[in-house]
Structures are given as structure tokens and as C-alpha cells.
Design a protein around this motif. Structure first.
Motif, PDB file in Angstrom:
ATOM      1  N   ASN B 201       0.864  -1.352   0.090  1.00  0.00           N
ATOM      2  CA  ASN B 201       0.177  -0.019  -0.060  1.00  0.00           C
ATOM      3  C   ASN B 201       0.948   1.147  -0.073  1.00  0.00           C
ATOM      4  N   ARG B 202       1.964   0.977   0.649  1.00  0.00           N
ATOM      5  CA  ARG B 202       2.786   2.389   0.656  1.00  0.00           C
ATOM      6  C   ARG B 202       3.668   2.606  -0.672  1.00  0.00           C
ATOM      7  N   ARG B 203       4.018   1.553  -1.187  1.00  0.00           N
ATOM      8  CA  ARG B 203       4.706   1.610  -2.370  1.00  0.00           C
ATOM      9  C   ARG B 203       3.804   1.936  -3.562  1.00  0.00           C
ATOM     10  N   THR B 204       2.877   1.517  -3.526  1.00  0.00           N
ATOM     11  CA  THR B 204       2.244   1.526  -4.991  1.00  0.00           C
ATOM     12  C   THR B 204       0.946   2.768  -4.675  1.00  0.00           C
ATOM     13  N   GLY B 205       0.527   2.838  -3.425  1.00  0.00           N
ATOM     14  CA  GLY B 205      -0.762   3.964  -3.204  1.00  0.00           C
ATOM     15  C   GLY B 205      -2.111   2.950  -3.448  1.00  0.00           C
ATOM     16  N   ALA B 206      -2.038   1.670  -3.547  1.00  0.00           N
ATOM     17  CA  ALA B 206      -3.018   1.144  -3.894  1.00  0.00           C
ATOM     18  C   ALA B 206      -4.259   1.171  -2.641  1.00  0.00           C
TER      19      ALA B 206
END
Lengths: 264, 326
Positions: B201-206
Motif C-alpha cells: 500500500n505504501r509503495r503503490t498507493g493502492a
């Protein structure tokens, strides 16, 4: 959905099917050899009958052999493309993994049609075509290019019909879940297509030609190769199979909207 | 991003009296009953949010996720995700979302996981080098490099779940629906999956919508929770609010230096003994001082702590309070 997306999906599924089929070497070989055994099993009775008579209901041995060859081809294609997929979808619907199929950005009807191809059945289909080729080469007169094209078209139309029938069977599995028996029924009915429909009389012939279009699938292409199929019949067959495919698609879309998914 | 308004799903299922006779009756004349799986649920979720979906079994969590991902067509109400109506199941929608179901697997059982990844790559139309980068990234995060070439049937449950996550995230979806992704996993593996989801979630902003039986999953991952029970929305807000509103009790926990005498126990009447030898008083927040005073006066204290109740208790109480209304 673009044509490249479809092609990519088909290639990827074929690749998986190939890997799954070759995973057990012995069974791969056994299945391939078995399929040749079935070809002999289908051809021999016909040869025996024609030892005693030159003609059955207006069909000579080589003409009838065309029908048998087409039947074997059909059997092979059915075993390679239709039946394993049917079993796979029904199983998926039952255990709920059909959800994952629905989540792929590829048309679901296409995806379930190519999801479990059985490549070991393809030699069977191929040997059917060899039987057709041998029988056709002994016909007098030899079939013309137009006749061959008509026969090929009819074969495709026949497959479309079967695929439509099969799609409707799968669609009903959303409600009834267990439909593998239907595939056995389908197979038994198709068995009637082993002989020219001309062998059958009256009501049976009518049913096998127009109600359960088994005769149409094997006998009509054979008649085309004999140069005996009227163009109207060719058109009618193509029309019927196209119409049926569209109907099957509509049924399929209706069924998907009512899919309830196995709960987890 | 995700907008749900008045979402409702009713099923019609055959009703059957018990026993063989009941089966025969239901064969002749079938009676149906309508199951209200989801009833008038509304919420919106912003891009990049991590939202936990809580509720007892059969509350309608999975049904809601299935409607959001387009598997089920709602009976009534509206759903909009990424500007799409999910039930249209357009390729343009499906290639931007994913649904992971902890209890169902998509990996090809007899082949190495790598082959499922390749199949999904083709079906989702991801370019080869892009897919390779994503698989590398995911396998590194999940520490499963060595497992990719082993047939799936030879993997453990936890290893399979990791591979399922890779298969489901290969096309880098913008919205993740995770239905019980940690179910059946041991505690260590639960932590691995949890950390992974947070990092992804942090890396991709999904955007992530997650259901779980394990409160620890929700507590660790989701700043916001939505509670549904019997198909209805019961709470929607920050986790702390849920605890504050429904968990006003405090636990005063005393670890004694020695076994307390019966007299001491009689004086400390607010406290009860637990299996591990501790003494615990569960009291309203206003009574904490009184309980602590009592402990100091009566008990041989080695250590004393005041705790918030476990999330499980809060949720259990929330459901107990609201069940009669359902």
C-alpha cells in the motif's frame, strides 16, 4: 477486447494445457496410443458390413467411410476442446474458483472454452482427417475444390453448433451445479453420427438431422464431398449454426447475471 | 474511488424441513426464503485508504466484496469503483482491480507457481519485462524466490498464500479486495502477510479493502474500519473511535509477588484470578482509580497495569448490543 488479447490468451492457455498433458510422460503416451485404438474400433465394423454388400441405403463403402472419418474428427475435437472444458467449468462453479475466471479481463465465454484443452486428443482428430482423406481419394469422381471448401465450412458450422449446445449446458450449471451427466448424454447422442443419417428412417432421421443436429455435423460434409449437397442446405446449415451460437451467447450472458458464486 | 450507496443483495434459497421426509417434501413442493445478505449499505473510500471490514460469519462481508469486484449483481443500490459499475465486468475495470480469497486458490495445482504468473501475465496483457520486474519485487518482499519453481501442490499453506498474492498483484491493480487473506495461517505467516500488505500500500498507493477474522490484522493494517452485521452497516470510522465508543471499560491487571491469601482476595473483591496467576478487574473508566486503590491496599503487588480491552471484546460487545435490532 482486441484480437491480440484473444490470441495471447489462447496461446497462454494452450501452453499450460501442453505442460499439464506432458507432466506424466507415460500417461501422455498411453493416451495418444489409445486414441489410435479407438480409430480402428470405429472403422472396422464398417469394413465388415461392406464385405457383404456394396451399397447400404445409397452409400458405398468409401462414401460411408467419409462419414466415419468425419465422426472420428469430431470425436477428437470434442475430446480435446469441449469435454475437458465442460468438466473444468462445472468443477470450478462447484468449488467457487470460477470467481477467478470471472475476474480475468478476457471474455468469460472464450476463457472457459479454452481453459482446459486436452492436446492428447488432437492426434485422434487428426487421424479422423486422414480417414476422410483416404476415403475421398477413392471417390469417383474426386471431390472438387468447391466441394472440399463446402465440407470444411460445414464442419466448422457443426463445431459451432456443438459449442453452442455445450455453452448452454454449462450455463445451466449455474443453477443445477451437477451437469456432468449431461455431457455423457451429449456424447451418447453424438454416437448416432457415426453412420450416415441415411441409414436411419423416418422420425429418427428427422430428429438426428434437425433436432439433435448430429447427422448434420457428419453426414452433410460427407455429402458435400460427394458433390451431392444442395447449396440451399449449405446455407441453411450455416444460418442455423450462426443463429444457435447467438442464442447460446444470449443464454450465457443471462446466466452470468444470475451467477451466485459458492460462498466461502 | 469507491462509492457504495444503498447496496442490497437478496438471495432466494430453497427452504427444507429436516430429515429425509423434509427432502422429499422439498422435492415435490419447494418453498423458498429470501436471505438478506446485504441490506442498504453505504460508504465511500478514498484512493490509497486501507479499510478493514469487520463482522461475524455470514454478516455479508464477502458478498459485499463480490459485488464490489463485479462477481455478483446487486439486487438494489449503486456501486461505483474507479468510475466503473463493477457488474459490467469490463476488461478496463477488471484489469485495475484484484480480489484475493483466502479460501479459494487460482494457482495451477500441478505446475510451479511461475506458470500461473505467466498465464495471468498473458491474460492481463502485461508486458514481459514489466511483469518480471513486478514478480521480482513481490517475491523479494514476500521472501519466496526459491519456491517459484516447485509444483504448487508441494508448497505449504503459507507459501501458497504468498504465491496467490503474487498471482493476484501481477498486473499492479489500483484496488485490492482481500477476503480473509490470512485465514488458516500461523501467527508468524499472518505477520508476514500483514507487513506485506502495508508495504505494498505504501509503495503503490493502492486502495485496500480487507476482511479478516483476526482482529490483529485489522488493528495493524486499517486506520479505518467498517463493521457490518446481519447485512447492515453498524459502524464506519477510525478504529480508535470504535474502541473509545464501545470499549469504555478498562482492565486493571495485577501481577502478584506471591500467591495472595484468601483474606487478601476477599478484600480485593473487584479482582478475579486468571489462568496465568494474574488478578484482573474489568471496570468502567470512571472506576479505574477505585480499583487501583483497592489493589494497592489489599494485594501483594509486583506489577500493575491499566489496559484497554482487546479489540475482540469490543467487537463482540458491539454485536451483542446490536443483534436484537437486526
Amino acid at each position: 477486447m482486441s484480437a491480440t488479447a484473444v490470441l495471447r490468451a489462447v496461446v497462454a492457455e494452450l501452453r499450460v494445457a501442453g505442460m499439464l498433458a506432458m507432466r506424466y510422460r507415460a500417461s501422455f503416451l498411453a493416451e495418444t496410443v489409445m486414441s489410435f485404438g479407438w480409430v480402428a474400433w470405429t472403422v472396422i465394423p464398417l469394413l465388415v458390413v461392406y464385405e457383404y454388400r456394396a451399397d447400404v441405403q445409397g452409400w458405398t463403402r468409401d462414401q460411408a467411410l467419409l462419414v466415419v472419418g468425419l465422426f472420428i474428427t469430431l470425436e477428437g475435437l470434442l475430446g480435446a476442446l469441449v469435454e475437458p472444458n465442460l468438466r473444468a467449468v462445472v468443477e470450478q462453479v462447484r468449488d467457487g474458483t470460477f470467481d477467478y475466471t470471472l475476474l480475468k479481463p478476457i471474455d468469460t465465454q472464450l476463457l472457459v472454452s479454452i481453459h482446459r484443452i486436452q492436446p492428447t486428443e488432437l492426434p485422434h482428430a487428426l487421424s479422423g482427417l486422414v480417414v476422410v482423406g483416404v476415403a475421398a481419394s477413392r471417390l469417383d469422381p474426386l471431390p472438387g475444390l468447391g466441394d472440399v471448401a463446402a465440407a470444411a465450412l460445414l464442419l466448422v458450422a457443426g463445431l459451432m453448433l456443438l459449442h453452442g449446445l455445450w455453452t448452454i449446458v454449462v450455463a445451466t450449471s449455474f443453477w443445477f451445479v451437477r451437469v456432468d451427466n449431461l455431457s455423457v448424454l451429449l456424447r451418447s447422442l453424438l454416437d448416432a453420427g457415426r453412420w450416415p443419417v441415411g441409414y436411419y428412417r423416418g422420425i429418427v432421421r428427422f430428429v438426428l438431422t434437425w433436432i439433435v443436429p448430429v447427422g448434420l455435423i457428419t453426414t452433410f460434409p460427407a455429402m458435400a464431398l460427394r458433390g451431392q449437397l444442395q447449396p440451399q442446405l449449405l446455407l441453411a446449415t450455416c444460418g442455423v449454426s450462426l443463429g444457435f451460437s447467438l442464442l447460446a451467447r444470449a443464454v450465457w450472458r443471462f446466466a452470468l447475471r444470475h451467477y451466485t458464486s459458492a460462498s466461502s | 474511488m469507491i462509492r457504495v450507496a444503498g447496496l442490497t443483495k437478496h438471495y432466494r434459497t430453497p427452504k427444507k424441513a429436516p430429515g429425509l421426509l423434509g427432502s422429499i417434501k422439498s422435492l415435490v413442493r419447494r418453498e423458498y426464503e429470501t436471505v438478506k445478505a446485504v441490506e442498504d449499505v453505504s460508504f465511500t473510500i478514498a484512493p490509497g485508504e486501507r479499510v478493514g471490514f469487520l463482522g461475524p460469519n455470514g454478516a455479508g462481508k464477502t458478498t459485499t466484496l463480490k459485488m464490489l469486484s463485479g462477481l455478483l449483481v446487486p439486487t438494489a443500490g449503486e456501486v461505483e469503483v474507479l468510475g466503473h459499475r463493477p457488474s459490467d465486468r469490463l476488461p478496463g475495470y477488471l484489469s485495475r482491480i484484484t480480489l484475493v480469497m483466502g479460501q479459494k486458490q487460482q494457482l495451477l495445482w500441478d505446475l510451479p507457481a511461475r506458470e500461473t504468473f505467466e498465464l495471468n501475465r498473458a491474460l492481463f496483457g502485461v508486458a514481459r519485462d514489466e511483469a518480471r520486474r513486478t514478480v521480482d519485487e513481490l517475491t523479494e518482499l514476500l521472501e519466496l524466490k526459491a519456491l517459484l519453481d516447485r509444483p504448487v501442490r508441494n508448497l505449504s499453506l503459507g507459501e501458497r498464500m504468498k504465491c496467490e498474492l503474487v498471482a493476484a498483484l501481477l498486473h499492479r491493480p489500483e484496488v485490492l479486495f482481500l477476503d480473509e487473506p490470512t485465514i488458516g495461517l500461523d501467527v508468524r505467516m499472518q505477520v508476514v502477510v500483514r507487513r506485506f500488505v502495508e508495504e505494498w500500500n505504501r509503495r503503490t498507493g493502492a486502495t485496500i479493502l480487507l476482511t479478516s477474522h483476526y482482529m490483529a490484522d485489522i488493528a495493524a493494517l486499517c486506520p479505518r474500519v467498517i463493521v457490518i452485521s446481519a447485512g447492515r452497516l453498524r459502524f464506519d470510522g477510525p478504529l480508535q473511535d470504535l474502541v473509545r465508543r464501545h470499549g469504555t471499560d478498562r482492565r486493571v491487571v495485577v501481577a502478584p509477588v506471591r500467591e495472595p491469601t484468601p483474606e487478601e482476595l476477599a478484600l480485593a473483591d473487584r479482582f478475579q484470578r486468571t489462568d496465568d496467576g494474574k488478578l484482573v478487574a474489568t471496570v468502567p473508566a470512571a472506576d479505574v482509580k477505585a480499583a487501583v486503590d483497592q489493589a494497592l491496599r489489599a494485594l501483594p503487588i509486583q506489577d500493575l497495569a491499566v489496559e484497554e480491552p482487546p479489540l475482540e471484546d469490543v467487537i463482540a460487545r458491539l454485536f451483542a448490543e446490536q443483534e436484537p435490532a437486526a
